[in-house]
Design an enzyme around this catalytic site. Structure first.
Site, mmCIF file in Angstrom:
data_model
loop_
_atom_site.group_PDB
_atom_site.id
_atom_site.type_symbol
_atom_site.label_atom_id
_atom_site.label_comp_id
_atom_site.label_asym_id
_atom_site.label_seq_id
_atom_site.Cartn_x
_atom_site.Cartn_y
_atom_site.Cartn_z
ATOM 1 N N CYS A 185 0.756 -1.257 -0.070
ATOM 2 C CA CYS A 185 -0.088 -0.079 -0.126
ATOM 3 C C CYS A 185 0.657 1.153 -0.156
ATOM 4 O O CYS A 185 0.170 2.424 -0.444
ATOM 5 C CB CYS A 185 -0.838 -0.145 1.030
ATOM 6 S SG CYS A 185 -2.376 1.040 1.032
ATOM 7 N N ARG B 221 -2.449 4.651 5.179
ATOM 8 C CA ARG B 221 -3.047 4.037 4.208
ATOM 9 C C ARG B 221 -3.541 2.657 4.322
ATOM 10 O O ARG B 221 -4.104 1.685 3.581
ATOM 11 C CB ARG B 221 -2.032 3.992 2.955
ATOM 12 C CG ARG B 221 -1.702 5.320 2.450
ATOM 13 C CD ARG B 221 -0.587 5.456 1.630
ATOM 14 N NE ARG B 221 -0.895 5.015 0.301
ATOM 15 C CZ ARG B 221 -1.349 5.361 -0.827
ATOM 16 N NH1 ARG B 221 -1.442 6.658 -0.646
ATOM 17 N NH2 ARG B 221 -1.370 4.713 -1.885
ATOM 18 N N TRP C 85 -0.090 -4.308 1.926
ATOM 19 C CA TRP C 85 -1.469 -4.718 2.383
ATOM 20 C C TRP C 85 -1.429 -5.822 1.597
ATOM 21 O O TRP C 85 -1.743 -5.910 0.447
ATOM 22 C CB TRP C 85 -2.487 -3.631 2.100
ATOM 23 C CG TRP C 85 -3.868 -3.865 2.384
ATOM 24 C CD1 TRP C 85 -4.307 -3.785 3.665
ATOM 25 C CD2 TRP C 85 -4.986 -4.333 1.564
ATOM 26 N NE1 TRP C 85 -5.918 -4.110 3.695
ATOM 27 C CE2 TRP C 85 -6.131 -4.429 2.338
ATOM 28 C CE3 TRP C 85 -4.843 -4.695 0.318
ATOM 29 C CZ2 TRP C 85 -7.224 -4.777 1.686
ATOM 30 C CZ3 TRP C 85 -6.266 -4.963 -0.305
ATOM 31 C CH2 TRP C 85 -7.276 -5.281 0.391
ATOM 32 N N ASN D 7 3.170 -1.676 -5.582
ATOM 33 C CA ASN D 7 1.924 -1.612 -5.194
ATOM 34 C C ASN D 7 1.125 -2.336 -6.497
ATOM 35 O O ASN D 7 1.389 -1.803 -7.473
ATOM 36 C CB ASN D 7 1.396 -0.304 -4.785
ATOM 37 C CG ASN D 7 1.886 0.212 -3.580
ATOM 38 O OD1 ASN D 7 2.367 -0.571 -2.812
ATOM 39 N ND2 ASN D 7 1.962 1.680 -3.399
ATOM 40 N N GLY D 8 -0.101 -2.732 -6.179
ATOM 41 C CA GLY D 8 -1.031 -2.991 -7.385
ATOM 42 C C GLY D 8 -1.017 -4.672 -7.493
ATOM 43 O O GLY D 8 -0.626 -5.363 -6.628
ATOM 44 N N GLU E 144 -24.125 4.988 5.339
ATOM 45 C CA GLU E 144 -22.566 5.367 5.692
ATOM 46 C C GLU E 144 -22.628 5.133 7.244
ATOM 47 O O GLU E 144 -21.495 4.719 7.639
ATOM 48 C CB GLU E 144 -22.630 6.739 5.571
ATOM 49 C CG GLU E 144 -21.517 7.596 6.043
ATOM 50 C CD GLU E 144 -20.186 7.097 5.256
ATOM 51 O OE1 GLU E 144 -19.137 7.536 5.532
ATOM 52 O OE2 GLU E 144 -20.256 6.118 4.507
ATOM 53 N N LYS F 52 -19.325 2.712 8.829
ATOM 54 C CA LYS F 52 -18.548 3.230 9.761
ATOM 55 C C LYS F 52 -18.465 2.435 10.825
ATOM 56 O O LYS F 52 -17.206 2.098 11.290
ATOM 57 C CB LYS F 52 -18.901 4.829 9.988
ATOM 58 C CG LYS F 52 -18.791 5.949 9.009
ATOM 59 C CD LYS F 52 -17.255 6.097 9.001
ATOM 60 C CE LYS F 52 -16.911 6.652 7.486
ATOM 61 N NZ LYS F 52 -17.186 6.084 6.211
ATOM 62 N N GLU G 50 -16.555 -0.619 9.745
ATOM 63 C CA GLU G 50 -15.132 -0.600 9.521
ATOM 64 C C GLU G 50 -14.208 -0.553 10.465
ATOM 65 O O GLU G 50 -13.025 -1.003 10.732
ATOM 66 C CB GLU G 50 -15.011 0.928 8.535
ATOM 67 C CG GLU G 50 -15.301 1.063 7.323
ATOM 68 C CD GLU G 50 -15.174 2.110 6.504
ATOM 69 O OE1 GLU G 50 -14.323 2.099 5.727
ATOM 70 O OE2 GLU G 50 -15.698 3.080 7.105
ATOM 71 N N HIS H 20 -40.370 -6.264 4.785
ATOM 72 C CA HIS H 20 -40.432 -6.893 3.619
ATOM 73 C C HIS H 20 -39.278 -7.954 3.815
ATOM 74 O O HIS H 20 -38.524 -8.779 2.913
ATOM 75 C CB HIS H 20 -40.058 -6.314 2.218
ATOM 76 C CG HIS H 20 -41.059 -5.476 1.650
ATOM 77 N ND1 HIS H 20 -42.138 -5.779 1.055
ATOM 78 C CD2 HIS H 20 -41.277 -4.057 1.944
ATOM 79 C CE1 HIS H 20 -43.090 -5.070 0.837
ATOM 80 N NE2 HIS H 20 -42.596 -3.617 1.224
ATOM 81 N N LYS I 192 -6.701 2.760 3.110
ATOM 82 C CA LYS I 192 -6.981 4.074 2.741
ATOM 83 C C LYS I 192 -7.200 4.267 1.205
ATOM 84 O O LYS I 192 -7.977 4.745 0.645
ATOM 85 C CB LYS I 192 -6.127 5.148 3.345
ATOM 86 C CG LYS I 192 -6.688 6.662 2.987
ATOM 87 C CD LYS I 192 -7.940 6.691 3.801
ATOM 88 C CE LYS I 192 -8.361 8.201 3.649
ATOM 89 N NZ LYS I 192 -9.673 8.478 4.096
#
Length: 608
Positions: A2, A27, A73, A98-99, A481, A485, A488, A504, A603
């Site tokens: 990362c 990150r 990461w 990275n990637g 949201e 949160k 997370e 329902h 991040k």
């Protein structure tokens, strides 16, 4: 992923690498390492925090004037020291990356046939051996680097050092951010400008497909066509103060409390100048006047901002709008509309899913593009015709807070501009909306003042296993949201639903152990929300209600109420975002989780 940092100087660069990696910790990562050239190729790697790797480097008295560092990461391969970067090939060459390399399996088979032994499970090791393979056959590291990356498929930011080239470090990017920092008799590279703010502010942003050779006194950049190019040198506005915690305990806490200022800064131009297309960039009037619909592409929290903007755009600007997840849009068969405005939203401007969705839209013939972003000169704004920069400042905490609310402010500004261009904004309405925008930072500050009451709720939430969030209309995305949160950073499982959807199916989840958070502002749907709350109470559910000062209901058995400021009309979602952020933050504190660096998350998401 990362984080990447590299340096070449006439002084010991180990402290520079370690400081850079510490500044990249926000990150998200699970291991860290550095590799140094100093009479040999020396490496230190550790699973866990940068501080653990730093302690080992100090114990070994590691020094050197050329090196690379990385926070990883995990994607390919587990969280182990063998998989941590830098990755070394035959004790002669080290790589950070990275990637994701999509053709790593076929490259691995080819390199094994050439006699290379693989020690890790990573796709990165393919890069190390491939560069080494070409380096043994080519005159310099730069040539070998260019030959190697030409064979890689996927997304990458790469840094390489080699024992036989102590005066040169090489780097390359495709789909992942990478920049070069210029010093006096020393140069650097990194995946994020924050890694270099202690050593330089002079920055070169590499473009897609660029490969660079960096010495102490010179930088050579070649583009994907193999042509030498001059990328502009820019002066970064980042400063060390932007990443200092100040009086706060966590970056997330700091960034939640910075929202009044962030909103004021983001809205400064529209409040001072009024509603006009120039807020979106040059030629905005001709672009925006010709569009007949809006498509919003984003991911995560930014997608929820898009869901709110969709309703603003249709109700105020009277223009058809839709919001899609970028990673879904890019793979589905869609019908292109050249007159549609494509809006991409990304805090970092480097979110791979959103970037690739933008590329897909342009391939389909969408020429009218607008980026809403918090980072100047990042990839997505550079690929867009129009740009609106939010002015939230550096956001370090993995869980987005001030970036989200400033994105909403930007999207509301876009709504007003389109409404005015389309003749759907009267002078009286414009005045009313401008007054609401002026009051908005103060209303957010009033919501922040509710923190002591929210802490009491958070203590009750901390032992729970599950939670339910409900909202309707503009506030359903705020429920989404809030649930995100809580998931997370506290690791409490949370779901969000439009409140009318309870009957329902989700009502089956409700019992006395399932706290139900309700976003209940004093809008046209309040009575409907009250009915949905009664459905919860009838099943023994415990309600936690965020209402407005002018909502006419109070607490009762099993119904807890916190009142935000007076109802802010269509801007209410921005105000109501704050309490759900604070609830998640304090619940995480009570649970003892790592608020700024939640497990398994990063991040800036620059992998697919």
């Amino acid at each position: 992923m990362c984080g990447i940092v590299g340096a070449l100087a006439g002084r010991d660069i180990v402290p520079i690498l370690i400081d850079g990696l510490k500044r990249l910790e926000y990150r998200g990562y699970d291991s860290a390492g550095i590799a140094i050239l100093n009479g040999g190729l020396k490496r230190v790697r550790r699973v866990g925090r940068v501080a653990e790797m730093e302690a080992e480097a100090l114990s070994q008295n590691l020094t050197g004037m050329a090196g690379i560092g990385h926070t990883r990461w995990a994607t390919h391969g587990g969280v182990t020291e063998f998989n941590a970067h830098p990755i070394i090939s035959r004790d002669e060459l080290a790589v950070v990356h990275n990637g994701i390399i999509e053709n790593h399996e076929e490259m691995r088979a080819r390199l094994k046939a050439l006699g290379y032994h693989f020690e890790s499970q990573t796709d990165t090791e393919v890069i190390a051996h491939l560069v080494h393979h070409y380096y043994s056959r080519m005159p310099d590291l730069f040539s070998a680097m260019r030959a190697a990356v030409a064979e890689l498929h996927g997304a990458y930011a790469i840094g390489v050092i080699a024992l036989k080239s102590p005066d040169t470090v090489c780097c390359a990017r495709m789909g992942c951010p990478l920049l070069i920092g210029l010093g006096e008799g020393e140069n650097f590279f990194a995946s994020d400008v924050s890694a270099l703010i202690s050593v330089t502010r002079r920055i070169i942003y590499l473009e897609e497909g660029d490969v660079a050779a960096v010495t102490r006194d010179h930088v050579t950049v070649m583009d994907r066509e193999g042509r030498e190019v001059q990328r502009p040198v820019r002066l970064s506005e980042a400063s060390a103060d932007m990443v200092d915690l100040g009086p706060y305990n966590h970056y997330m806490q700091k960034e939640i409390h910075e929202q009044p200022r962030a909103l004021s800064d983001t809205l400064e131009a529209v409040i001072n100048e009024g509603v006009h297309p120039g807020l979106m960039g040059e030629n905005a009037e001709s672009v925006l006047s010709s569009v007949d619909s809006v498509l919003i592409l984003a991911a995560g929290t930014s997608y929820y901002a898009g869901l709110i903007a969709r309703q603003w755009l249709e109700s105020i600007a009277r223009i058809p709008a839709n919001a899609e997840l970028g990673h879904e849009y890019r793979y589905r068969s869609s019908i292109a509309n050249p007159k549609q405005l494509v809006v991409t939203i990304s805090q970092s401007g480097e979110t791979l899913d959103t970037m690739e969705a933008l590329k897909r839209a342009k391939e389909l013939g969408h020429d009218e593009t607008l980026s809403i972003c918090n980072v100047a000169e990042s990839a997505i704004p550079r690929a867009s015709k129009l740009v609106f920069y939010t002015r939230a400042g550096a956001e370090i905490g993995v869980a987005s807070t001030k970036a989200f609310t400033t994105q909403l402010a930007a999207l509301f500004t876009l709504t007003l501009v389109l409404a005015k261009l389309r003749g759907h904004l009267t002078v009286a309405q414009e005045h009313q909306y401008m007054e609401a925008l002026r009051y908005l930072p103060g209303s957010v500050q009033h919501a922040l003042n509710l923190e002591p009451q929210i802490k009491v709720w958070a203590e009750r939430f901390a032992p729970k296993q599950h939670a339910l969030f409900l909202g309707r209309g503009l506030h359903y995305p705020i429920a989404l949201e809030g649930a995100l949160k809580l998931k997370e950073i506290s690791y409490i499982h949370a779901e969000a639903y439009p409140a009318g959807e309870l009957k329902h199916g989700p009502l089956a989840l409700v019992d006395r152990n399932m706290p139900v958070v309700v976003i209940a502002p004093n809008d046209s749907l309040l009575e409907k929300v009250k009915s949905n709350m009664q459905e919860v109470r009838a099943r023994g559910g415990e309600l936690y209600v965020f209402a407005d000062l002018d909502s006419h209901f109070g607490e009762a058995e099993g119904v807890h109420v916190i009142r935000t400021p007076r109802h802010m009309g269509v801007l209410s979602p921005i105000v109501h975002a704050v309490p759900v952020q604070l609830l998640a933050y304090h619940a995480a504190l009570y649970k003892g989780t790592d608020v700024d660096k939640p497990r398994n998350l990063a991040k800036s998401v620059t992998v697919e």
